[in-house]
Write a protein that holds these residues in place. Structure first.
Motif: not given
Length: 321
Positions: A128-147
């Protein structure tokens, strides 16, 4: 260079797959350079009166299946007697692993990779320190967020934050009727954070492992091509390893990440790159050295010891002033 005395904290040497094990490659390279190595496991590490100790066994290795090591009797020694300690215990990064890192802070000698950074650099989250090289992502434990993230991208991969080797990683698509059950399982019904990343079709071409030594990339990489019936680019999950040269994009990624690795004392690191994107930065016990040497004739373990020799010499020099 004067011979070094080193201790390697690793999984039991009797159980490793020596033809693929990078820690074993490190032992071979150290021995070839005249260094004296000792091995120990997590239960052999302890702290007494503020100093970390180990129940160490001097080891001799040879590249011969079924007869790859000889151990001398156990001796209890303060780790401060070593020139360097290598922390090569495999994940999971659980409480016992983290406790070992706390103890290694009191080794009284150089520990590689740095135990503070090992605690801080979660292999999924450090990128995460290098966001310019990352694909779209999500870090969460919430099922609605993940859906919602799945609905946005159509195809995603979800993974636990502290596993290894493709364990617990799932591919999901919007029409999958198992989505609810899978998300409940990987999050423990919302009790644990997971990472979701947009699915990268380039995984069919392979997941590239780039080894970094002292912040510089090894000149060839290992491409792990998933089995036809799987999507995971992990050798333990059935992926096939093939050689891959570094691309211009790979070198751009390495040039941006390398200085931070050096700053954090992360001398031996594995970058995972799918297509144009970094998916993980492996700092605990990255592998791939055996395959890269086979493909390209370049020994990442040898490069590591060269770096360690320079580092120990510099530390001795500074201690003398």
């Amino acid at each position: 260079m004067t011979a070094l005395t080193a201790a390697i904290l690793m999984d039991p040497i009797a159980g490793i797959k020596m033809t693929k094990d990078t820690t074993f490659a490190m032992l071979l390279a150290a021995q070839a350079r005249g260094h004296r190595c000792h091995v120990f496991t997590l239960p052999d590490l302890f702290l007494r009166d503020g100093r970390a100790w180990g129940r160490l066994q001097a080891v001799t290795v040879q590249d011969r299946a079924g007869d790859h090591y000889r151990l001398e009797p156990v001796g209890e020694r303060p780790l401060a007697e070593m020139d360097v300690v290598l922390m090569r215990k495999d994940p999971p990064v659980d409480l016992e692993y983290l406790t070992a890192c706390y103890l290694l802070e009191h080794a009284g000698t150089w520990v590689v990779n740095d135990p503070v950074s090992l605690r801080n650099a979660n292999e999924k989250l450090y990128a995460l320190h290098f966001p310019q090289f990352l694909p779209p992502l999500l870090v969460s434990r919430d099922l609605a967020d993940l859906r919602a993230f799945l609905a946005e991208h159509g195809e995603i991969v979800v993974k636990p934050l502290s596993a290894r080797g493709g364990e617990g990683v799932f591919y999901l698509h919007g029409q999958d009727r198992n989505v609810g059950s899978i998300l409940e399982t990987v999050t423990g019904r919302g009790a644990h954070y997971v990472m979701a990343q947009r699915y990268l079709p380039a995984i069919r071409e392979g997941d590239k492992r780039i080894l970094m030594v002292a912040g510089e990339p090894v000149a060839g990489a290992l491409l792990r091509v998933p089995a036809a019936e799987d999507f995971r680019g992990n050798l333990v999950a059935g992926a096939q390893g093939v050689p891959a040269p570094l691309t211009e994009r790979d070198r751009e990624i390495c040039a941006a990440i390398g200085p931070r690795l050096r700053e954090d004392g992360l001398l031996f690191v594995g970058l995972d790159v799918i297509g144009e994107w970094v998916t993980e930065i492996n700092v605990t016990s990255p592998t791939g050295a055996r395959e890269i040497r086979q493909f390209f004739g370049i020994d990442a373990a040898e490069l590591l010891w060269q770096s360690l020799e320079r580092g120990v010499q510099a530390r001795r020099g500074s201690a003398g002033h």
